[in-house]
Write a protein that holds these residues in place. Sequence first.
Motif, mmCIF file in Angstrom:
data_model
loop_
_atom_site.group_PDB
_atom_site.id
_atom_site.type_symbol
_atom_site.label_atom_id
_atom_site.label_comp_id
_atom_site.label_asym_id
_atom_site.label_seq_id
_atom_site.Cartn_x
_atom_site.Cartn_y
_atom_site.Cartn_z
ATOM 1 N N CYS A 45 0.839 -1.191 0.000
ATOM 2 C CA CYS A 45 0.000 0.000 0.000
ATOM 3 C C CYS A 45 0.877 1.244 0.000
ATOM 4 O O CYS A 45 2.095 1.175 0.204
ATOM 5 C CB CYS A 45 -0.922 -0.001 1.209
ATOM 6 N N SER A 46 0.233 2.371 -0.225
ATOM 7 C CA SER A 46 0.914 3.664 -0.121
ATOM 8 C C SER A 46 0.048 4.588 0.721
ATOM 9 O O SER A 46 -1.166 4.402 0.820
ATOM 10 C CB SER A 46 1.130 4.265 -1.518
ATOM 11 N N GLU A 47 0.693 5.586 1.298
ATOM 12 C CA GLU A 47 -0.028 6.507 2.164
ATOM 13 C C GLU A 47 -1.047 7.324 1.384
ATOM 14 O O GLU A 47 -2.109 7.669 1.903
ATOM 15 C CB GLU A 47 0.972 7.432 2.852
ATOM 16 N N TYR A 48 -0.760 7.594 0.119
ATOM 17 C CA TYR A 48 -1.631 8.446 -0.678
ATOM 18 C C TYR A 48 -2.704 7.640 -1.421
ATOM 19 O O TYR A 48 -3.858 8.033 -1.484
ATOM 20 C CB TYR A 48 -0.787 9.244 -1.695
ATOM 21 N N ASN A 49 -2.383 6.463 -1.976
ATOM 22 C CA ASN A 49 -3.289 5.686 -2.823
ATOM 23 C C ASN A 49 -3.894 4.461 -2.141
ATOM 24 O O ASN A 49 -4.631 3.713 -2.777
ATOM 25 C CB ASN A 49 -2.567 5.214 -4.086
ATOM 26 N N GLY A 50 -3.602 4.222 -0.894
ATOM 27 C CA GLY A 50 -4.171 3.085 -0.193
ATOM 28 C C GLY A 50 -3.537 1.790 -0.669
ATOM 29 O O GLY A 50 -2.329 1.697 -0.918
ATOM 30 N N CYS A 51 -4.399 0.738 -0.828
ATOM 31 C CA CYS A 51 -3.892 -0.573 -1.235
ATOM 32 C C CYS A 51 -3.425 -0.525 -2.695
ATOM 33 O O CYS A 51 -4.130 -0.024 -3.575
ATOM 34 C CB CYS A 51 -4.977 -1.634 -1.089
ATOM 35 N N LEU A 52 -2.236 -1.076 -2.902
ATOM 36 C CA LEU A 52 -1.716 -1.216 -4.267
ATOM 37 C C LEU A 52 -1.847 -2.645 -4.753
ATOM 38 O O LEU A 52 -1.959 -2.884 -5.946
ATOM 39 C CB LEU A 52 -0.247 -0.777 -4.303
ATOM 40 N N SER A 53 -1.838 -3.612 -3.847
ATOM 41 C CA SER A 53 -2.063 -5.018 -4.169
ATOM 42 C C SER A 53 -2.704 -5.679 -2.951
ATOM 43 O O SER A 53 -2.587 -5.191 -1.820
ATOM 44 C CB SER A 53 -0.758 -5.719 -4.536
ATOM 45 N N CYS A 54 -3.385 -6.781 -3.202
ATOM 46 C CA CYS A 54 -4.166 -7.444 -2.140
ATOM 47 C C CYS A 54 -3.590 -8.826 -1.847
ATOM 48 O O CYS A 54 -2.866 -9.414 -2.652
ATOM 49 C CB CYS A 54 -5.624 -7.582 -2.561
ATOM 50 N N LYS A 55 -3.987 -9.328 -0.706
ATOM 51 C CA LYS A 55 -3.637 -10.701 -0.341
ATOM 52 C C LYS A 55 -4.376 -11.666 -1.253
ATOM 53 O O LYS A 55 -5.372 -11.303 -1.897
ATOM 54 C CB LYS A 55 -3.996 -10.945 1.121
ATOM 55 N N PRO A 56 -3.917 -12.928 -1.342
ATOM 56 C CA PRO A 56 -4.548 -13.894 -2.248
ATOM 57 C C PRO A 56 -6.069 -14.006 -2.018
ATOM 58 O O PRO A 56 -6.546 -13.921 -0.892
ATOM 59 C CB PRO A 56 -3.836 -15.207 -1.926
ATOM 60 N N ARG A 57 -6.811 -14.166 -3.151
ATOM 61 C CA ARG A 57 -8.255 -14.382 -3.204
ATOM 62 C C ARG A 57 -9.064 -13.122 -2.916
ATOM 63 O O ARG A 57 -10.297 -13.151 -2.964
ATOM 64 C CB ARG A 57 -8.707 -15.517 -2.262
ATOM 65 N N LEU A 58 -8.434 -11.993 -2.597
ATOM 66 C CA LEU A 58 -9.154 -10.740 -2.399
ATOM 67 C C LEU A 58 -9.109 -9.910 -3.679
ATOM 68 O O LEU A 58 -8.185 -10.004 -4.475
ATOM 69 C CB LEU A 58 -8.554 -9.950 -1.240
ATOM 70 N N PHE A 59 -10.145 -9.083 -3.871
ATOM 71 C CA PHE A 59 -10.246 -8.224 -5.044
ATOM 72 C C PHE A 59 -9.871 -6.796 -4.664
ATOM 73 O O PHE A 59 -10.283 -6.290 -3.604
ATOM 74 C CB PHE A 59 -11.678 -8.238 -5.594
ATOM 75 N N ILE A 60 -9.104 -6.130 -5.532
ATOM 76 C CA ILE A 60 -8.777 -4.733 -5.304
ATOM 77 C C ILE A 60 -9.845 -3.876 -5.970
ATOM 78 O O ILE A 60 -10.245 -4.109 -7.113
ATOM 79 C CB ILE A 60 -7.368 -4.387 -5.840
ATOM 80 N N PHE A 61 -10.339 -2.907 -5.222
ATOM 81 C CA PHE A 61 -11.408 -2.033 -5.701
ATOM 82 C C PHE A 61 -10.984 -0.588 -5.467
ATOM 83 O O PHE A 61 -10.536 -0.228 -4.368
ATOM 84 C CB PHE A 61 -12.713 -2.341 -4.957
#
Length: 325
Positions: A45-61
């Motif tokens: 993640c980044s402080e400005y953009n939040g999550c950049l990638s997710c743990k397995p089986r989760l969807f990034i939105f």
Amino acid sequence: MQLQLISFVLILHCMEYINCQQHTSRHRPHKQSMSSGCQSGCLTCSEYNGCLSCKPRLFIFLERNGMKQTGVCLPSCPSGYYGTRSPDRNDCTKCRPECDSCFTSNFCTRCRPGFYLHQGKCLQTCPEGRVPSTAQRECVLECPTDCESCANTDTCTRCAEGFFHLQGKCYDTCPEEYEPSDLLVECIPQVHCEVEEWSEWSPCSRRGKTCGFKRGEETRTRTVLRTPSPHANPCPPTHEKRDCVVKKKKCPGNGKRRPDRRNRNNRRDKENQESRHERKRVREKERKPVTGGEREDSEIRNKTERRRRRGHTRSPISVDGDPGQ
């Protein structure tokens, strides 16, 4: 000439914008971290953009807040989006504009208001043979007027109020050998009454006795094997009786009681006869002239007779007028 000038100006503006973006990107701090400092579900993640990638089986939105987009990791995509999986990442992709929810980009599962679902597509006009349903937002079959719902134009699955369903059709009056069921809203088969054979005739009787009479009655019965349904044929009579004539015979035990009643009657008749004879003798004596002694004797006898009738005494009276000892 004017078009060339406009094109040149646009090119200059684009170059300035690109240089500005590069300058900004060189001077903007982008702090990235691993999942230890990220919100739940994030792999990076980044402080400005939040999550950049997710743990397995989760969807990034990507959530929009004005011009800003912030990444979050979800177990499933929200309404209006569908999930796509790949070896690198799982993304939430927006459905088509007319879809309220979808399975893929080409298959809608629910339409937005004003559109009607038909075979995974959201249409503004339903195809021939179907009509739009505002409540379901679907193109439904155009059923006959007596159907509430149908599988096709010839097969009803549920009838309108006042009709009864039978084998894909709706009837206001059920066919022969069927009757309406208000509970099931269907035409159900009629159940006619069934009874067994008559029993043998009972012995001839009268007032519960089988002796001491000449004319009486005999009966027979039969049992109901199947109770009829409300509109089917009712059951026939299950009890019959008829008159009967038999040879009169004495009931056992009656011969012993009759002599007793006859003896009592005979005694009563004898006492009454004696009493009548005594009254007759008294009347005859009263008609004859009597002397003073005879009158006294007559009065004594009369008094004695009255006492005897009352049951006070049964002792004989002497001719001389003295009571017997």
